[in-house]
Design an enzyme around this catalytic site. Structure first.
Site, PDB file in Angstrom:
ATOM      1  N   ARG A 205       0.604  -1.125   0.008  1.00  0.00           N
ATOM      2  CA  ARG A 205      -0.117  -0.152   0.176  1.00  0.00           C
ATOM      3  C   ARG A 205       0.734   1.253  -0.157  1.00  0.00           C
ATOM      4  NH1 ARG A 205      -2.970  -3.138   3.637  1.00  0.00           N
ATOM      5  NH2 ARG A 205      -4.811  -4.034   2.282  1.00  0.00           N
ATOM      6  N   LYS A 227       2.681  11.388 -11.544  1.00  0.00           N
ATOM      7  CA  LYS A 227       1.586  10.503 -12.308  1.00  0.00           C
ATOM      8  C   LYS A 227       2.404   9.212 -12.441  1.00  0.00           C
ATOM      9  CE  LYS A 227      -1.546  13.430 -14.832  1.00  0.00           C
ATOM     10  NZ  LYS A 227      -1.868  13.795 -16.283  1.00  0.00           N
ATOM     11  N   GLU A 269       7.975  17.525 -25.561  1.00  0.00           N
ATOM     12  CA  GLU A 269       7.395  18.157 -24.237  1.00  0.00           C
ATOM     13  C   GLU A 269       8.088  19.396 -23.901  1.00  0.00           C
ATOM     14  OE1 GLU A 269       4.814  16.232 -22.982  1.00  0.00           O
ATOM     15  OE2 GLU A 269       5.424  14.282 -23.340  1.00  0.00           O
ATOM     16  N   LYS A 311       6.689  22.554 -14.865  1.00  0.00           N
ATOM     17  CA  LYS A 311       6.061  21.250 -14.459  1.00  0.00           C
ATOM     18  C   LYS A 311       5.737  21.479 -13.016  1.00  0.00           C
ATOM     19  CE  LYS A 311       4.487  16.920 -14.792  1.00  0.00           C
ATOM     20  NZ  LYS A 311       4.785  15.817 -15.453  1.00  0.00           N
ATOM     21  N   GLU A 321      -4.844  17.279 -11.020  1.00  0.00           N
ATOM     22  CA  GLU A 321      -5.412  17.611 -12.284  1.00  0.00           C
ATOM     23  C   GLU A 321      -6.915  17.855 -12.220  1.00  0.00           C
ATOM     24  OE1 GLU A 321      -3.482  15.629 -15.562  1.00  0.00           O
ATOM     25  OE2 GLU A 321      -5.343  15.178 -16.622  1.00  0.00           O
ATOM     26  N   ARG A 325      -3.520  21.360 -14.392  1.00  0.00           N
ATOM     27  CA  ARG A 325      -2.673  20.414 -14.819  1.00  0.00           C
ATOM     28  C   ARG A 325      -2.888  19.729 -16.106  1.00  0.00           C
ATOM     29  NH1 ARG A 325       0.423  15.657 -11.047  1.00  0.00           N
ATOM     30  NH2 ARG A 325       1.731  14.901 -12.854  1.00  0.00           N
ATOM     31  N   ASN A 329      -1.258  18.375 -21.025  1.00  0.00           N
ATOM     32  CA  ASN A 329      -1.586  17.366 -22.200  1.00  0.00           C
ATOM     33  C   ASN A 329      -1.991  18.024 -23.519  1.00  0.00           C
ATOM     34  OD1 ASN A 329      -1.210  14.981 -20.687  1.00  0.00           O
ATOM     35  ND2 ASN A 329      -3.147  15.562 -19.672  1.00  0.00           N
ATOM     36  N   HIS A 332      -1.737  15.663 -26.506  1.00  0.00           N
ATOM     37  CA  HIS A 332      -1.737  14.215 -26.108  1.00  0.00           C
ATOM     38  C   HIS A 332      -2.905  13.460 -26.596  1.00  0.00           C
ATOM     39  CE1 HIS A 332       1.976  15.763 -24.032  1.00  0.00           C
ATOM     40  NE2 HIS A 332       2.112  14.238 -23.448  1.00  0.00           N
ATOM     41  N   HIS A 336      -2.229  10.131 -28.023  1.00  0.00           N
ATOM     42  CA  HIS A 336      -2.577   9.008 -27.375  1.00  0.00           C
ATOM     43  C   HIS A 336      -3.078   7.915 -28.370  1.00  0.00           C
ATOM     44  CE1 HIS A 336      -2.084  10.385 -23.051  1.00  0.00           C
ATOM     45  NE2 HIS A 336      -0.901  10.095 -23.534  1.00  0.00           N
ATOM     46  N   HIS A 349       6.615   8.396 -27.884  1.00  0.00           N
ATOM     47  CA  HIS A 349       5.666   9.237 -27.181  1.00  0.00           C
ATOM     48  C   HIS A 349       5.537  10.607 -27.770  1.00  0.00           C
ATOM     49  CE1 HIS A 349       2.882  10.885 -24.089  1.00  0.00           C
ATOM     50  NE2 HIS A 349       3.666  11.543 -23.696  1.00  0.00           N
TER      51      HIS A 349
HETATM   52  N1  LIG Z   1       4.178  10.318 -15.815  1.00  0.00           N
HETATM   53  C1  LIG Z   1       3.961  11.358 -16.899  1.00  0.00           C
HETATM   54  O1  LIG Z   1       3.597  12.458 -16.004  1.00  0.00           O
HETATM   55  C2  LIG Z   1       4.658  10.978 -18.208  1.00  0.00           C
HETATM   56  C3  LIG Z   1       4.633  12.413 -18.771  1.00  0.00           C
HETATM   57  C4  LIG Z   1       5.211  12.075 -20.008  1.00  0.00           C
HETATM   58  C5  LIG Z   1       5.501  10.736 -20.396  1.00  0.00           C
HETATM   59  N2  LIG Z   1       5.319   9.778 -19.664  1.00  0.00           N
HETATM   60  C6  LIG Z   1       5.297   8.316 -20.362  1.00  0.00           C
HETATM   61  O2  LIG Z   1       6.528   8.289 -20.480  1.00  0.00           O
HETATM   62  C7  LIG Z   1       6.909   7.128 -21.454  1.00  0.00           C
HETATM   63  C8  LIG Z   1       7.895   7.572 -22.401  1.00  0.00           C
HETATM   64  O3  LIG Z   1       9.214   8.110 -22.039  1.00  0.00           O
HETATM   65  P1  LIG Z   1      10.425   7.911 -22.795  1.00  0.00           P
HETATM   66  O4  LIG Z   1      10.269   8.659 -23.842  1.00  0.00           O
HETATM   67  O5  LIG Z   1      11.556   8.168 -21.854  1.00  0.00           O
HETATM   68  O6  LIG Z   1      10.528   6.548 -23.053  1.00  0.00           O
HETATM   69  P2  LIG Z   1      11.196   5.080 -22.595  1.00  0.00           P
HETATM   70  O7  LIG Z   1      11.151   4.960 -21.117  1.00  0.00           O
HETATM   71  O8  LIG Z   1      10.676   3.981 -23.397  1.00  0.00           O
HETATM   72  O9  LIG Z   1      12.732   5.171 -23.096  1.00  0.00           O
HETATM   73  C9  LIG Z   1      13.176   5.529 -24.490  1.00  0.00           C
HETATM   74  C10 LIG Z   1      14.273   4.531 -24.718  1.00  0.00           C
HETATM   75  O10 LIG Z   1      15.381   4.862 -24.362  1.00  0.00           O
HETATM   76  C11 LIG Z   1      16.104   3.917 -23.650  1.00  0.00           C
HETATM   77  N3  LIG Z   1      17.009   4.620 -22.738  1.00  0.00           N
HETATM   78  C12 LIG Z   1      16.718   5.263 -21.550  1.00  0.00           C
HETATM   79  N4  LIG Z   1      17.451   6.054 -21.146  1.00  0.00           N
HETATM   80  C13 LIG Z   1      18.735   5.900 -21.696  1.00  0.00           C
HETATM   81  C14 LIG Z   1      19.841   6.150 -21.950  1.00  0.00           C
HETATM   82  N5  LIG Z   1      20.431   7.351 -20.819  1.00  0.00           N
HETATM   83  N6  LIG Z   1      20.790   5.839 -22.692  1.00  0.00           N
HETATM   84  C15 LIG Z   1      20.422   5.060 -23.804  1.00  0.00           C
HETATM   85  N7  LIG Z   1      19.111   4.652 -23.876  1.00  0.00           N
HETATM   86  C16 LIG Z   1      18.224   4.782 -22.882  1.00  0.00           C
HETATM   87  C17 LIG Z   1      14.958   3.128 -22.876  1.00  0.00           C
HETATM   88  O11 LIG Z   1      15.649   2.007 -22.686  1.00  0.00           O
HETATM   89  C18 LIG Z   1      14.090   2.992 -24.292  1.00  0.00           C
HETATM   90  O12 LIG Z   1      14.467   2.067 -25.088  1.00  0.00           O
HETATM   91  C19 LIG Z   1       5.431   6.989 -21.949  1.00  0.00           C
HETATM   92  O13 LIG Z   1       5.037   5.659 -21.481  1.00  0.00           O
HETATM   93  C20 LIG Z   1       4.436   8.197 -21.392  1.00  0.00           C
HETATM   94  O14 LIG Z   1       3.297   7.917 -21.396  1.00  0.00           O
HETATM   95  C21 LIG Z   1       4.746   9.983 -18.524  1.00  0.00           C
HETATM   96 ZN   LIG Z   2       3.790  13.340 -22.682  1.00  0.00          ZN
END
Ligand SMILES: NC(=O)c1ccc[n+]([C@@H]2O[C@H](COP(=O)([O-])OP(=O)(O)OC[C@H]3O[C@@H](n4cnc5c(N)ncnc54)[C@H](O)[C@@H]3O)[C@@H](O)[C@H]2O)c1
Ligand SMILES: [Zn+2]
Length: 448
Positions: A205, A227, A269, A311, A321, A325, A329, A332, A336, A349
């Site tokens: 939890r 998030k 972003e 942010k 949100e 907030r 998006n 998005h 999405h 993304h």
């Molecule tokens: N929680 C939130 O507020 C929020 C906001 C924006 C995006 N997201 C989420 O984030 C995700 C996308 O994140 P992302 O773009 O980081 O993608 P990701 O986590 O898939 O990373 C992208 C790629 O880069 C690789 N990688 C990561 N760091 C590396 C490094 N330093 N060197 C080499 N390779 C590396 C990863 O293994 C992966 O293959 C989506 O699922 C999206 O929904 C969440």
């Molecule tokens: Zn995003």
């Protein structure tokens, strides 16, 4: 109008547009009980007073209030100060720092002061583990021999951001008999951060949680704000929780190994913050996009800091949100739909968000809410960042509509969108818009 439309790569977008002064009739209403029909958001109220010396060794003197391009105000220093740049997320007794700097993983005490208990579980993936797992374990254990560090290495990719993969985290935690005093550490990009955060929110939890983001996307956005979650086959991030970390540790050196395509994805972003609330930052990006693509460390440190400040301010004002907030998006809802419609992992993304942003901007223009020059600037900067400005050709109007119907911003059956309104840096989150403008945008960007 004709001159402007020639600079776009999507078909017919502007030739179909309504005149900019034509405020179209409202055919719907916002039905949310929690906030008024539409909420306008102006440029940020925060003003950056930073910054301290950061490790290796930037002194960021930039002020968000300054009209001068911030790059001019950033200088290098040979000081070996160990004080990183820090941005605070102000959430009362759940406030936490975001540390930003080069070489922060070489400062064990920074990480260790946020570890609770004597058990740590690092959640990472098969790509990041060979690069940074050993170093992270060292940072957690150096001078701290009593700590026990476990790690779980997940498969890499958005397509694994699901319940099955999440279970692997719980399996490892339970097998390792981690108790309530343990700390989960997310080492990776947004996928790892979102999954590890959700695991931390629900294991026993709720246990302590630290973010070490290693992509631009995660460093400027996903690691901040709490998030967390996973995808469902029918929609992105539909299962999750708000759960804040103890700290976010951004070692900008980790970007050195990031592929170019991933780097560009994160810039979507960064651009978003400029469009929705920070005109000065957008102008800075227009001047410094090349430096960002060339991975100039000083430019990146500034872009990350300024993004985190935006942010952090939004999250502090509206953690769960209820309105403000949601503006983070921009693009998005369309994005999405692209990610889900194509299958997770096909487009990154940020790539989907970039195309989605162009669609949201196009729709804002059709509604007469922004002028043509802003449409052009948004398109131009996304192209400069090597991001797509049209959705994939396989996306149909029906695909967009079916995914958008289950978007989290649907309230009582009404889809609310983030649209630009007014001069650069202003937006609205609203369900009050002419549905025809949405239809026209979809038609302009989809072949069928
Ligand atoms: N929680 C939130 O507020 C929020 C906001 C924006 C995006 N997201 C989420 O984030 C995700 C996308 O994140 P992302 O773009 O980081 O993608 P990701 O986590 O898939 O990373 C992208 C790629 O880069 C690789 N990688 C990561 N760091 C590396 C490094 N330093 N060197 C080499 N390779 C590396 C990863 O293994 C992966 O293959 C989506 O699922 C999206 O929904 C969440
Ligand atoms: Zn995003």
């Amino acid at each position: 109008m004709a001159a402007s439309s020639s600079s776009f790569c999507h078909k017919n977008a502007l030739s179909l547009s309504t005149p900019s002064n034509n405020h179209t009739k409202l055919t719907s209403r916002d039905s949310s009980l929690r906030f008024p029909p539409s909420i306008s958001f102006n440029a940020p109220r925060f003003r950056v007073s930073l910054l301290s010396k950061s490790n290796r060794n930037l002194i960021l003197k930039a002020s968000a209030t300054s009209a001068a391009p911030a790059m001019d105000q950033i200088t290098s220093s040979s000081s070996s100060s160990e004080v990183p740049t820090s941005v605070e997320v102000d959430l009362g007794n759940r406030s936490y720092p975001i540390y930003i700097g080069s070489g922060l993983l070489d400062q064990p005490q920074l990480l260790q002061k946020h570890v609770h208990g004597k058990q740590v579980l690092i959640v990472t993936n098969t790509t990041i583990a060979p690069l940074y797992l050993e170093k992270t374990i060292w940072a957690l254990t150096d001078g701290n021999p009593n700590i026990k560090v476990e790690s779980v290495i997940l498969p890499d990719g958005e397509q694994f951001k699901n319940m099955e993969t999440l279970m692997k985290v719980f399996d490892k935690a339970i097998e390792s008999r981690l108790d309530r005093r343990c700390t989960f550490v997310a080492l990776g990009g947004g996928v790892i951060g979102d999954m590890c955060g959700y695991a931390a929110a629900s294991y026993l939890r709720g246990v302590n949680f630290i973010q070490i983001p290693t992509t631009v996307m995660a460093q400027v956005d996903s690691s901040v704000g709490g998030k967390t979650g996973i995808n469902h086959r029918l929609g992105k991030n539909l299962i999750g929780a708000f759960y804040q970390p103890q700290c976010v540790l951004i070692d900008t050196d980790t970007l050195n190994t990031l592929p170019d395509r991933e780097l560009a994805s994160g810039l979507a972003e960064v651009i978003k913050y400029g469009l929705i609330r920070d005109a000065e930052f957008f102008e800075w990006q227009e001047k410094n996009m090349e430096a960002l693509l060339a991975r100039d460390p000083i430019a990146f440190a500034y872009a990350i800091k300024r993004s985190c400040e935006n942010k952090a301010e939004v999250v502090s004002l509206d953690e769960k949100e209820s309105g403000l907030r949601a503006t983070l998006n921009l693009g998005h809802t369309f994005g999405h739909a692209i990610e889900t419609g194509l299958g997770y992992g096909q487009w990154l993304h940020g790539e989907a968000v970039a195309a989605g942003t162009v669609m949201a901007v196009d729709m804002s223009y059709r509604l007469g809410w922004i002028d043509d020059s802003l449409v052009q600037r948004a398109n131009k900067i996304l192209k400069l960042a090597n991001l797509p400005t049209t959705p994939p050709e396989t996306m149909t109007i029906d695909m967009f509509k079916s995914v958008m119907a289950v978007d989290k911003k649907v309230a009582d059956g009404l889809l609310r969108l983030i649209l630009l309104k007014g001069p650069l840096g202003n937006c609205v989150f609203t369900g009050e818009y002419d549905r025809q403008a949405l239809e026209d945008t979809l038609r302009a960007f989809c072949k069928s």
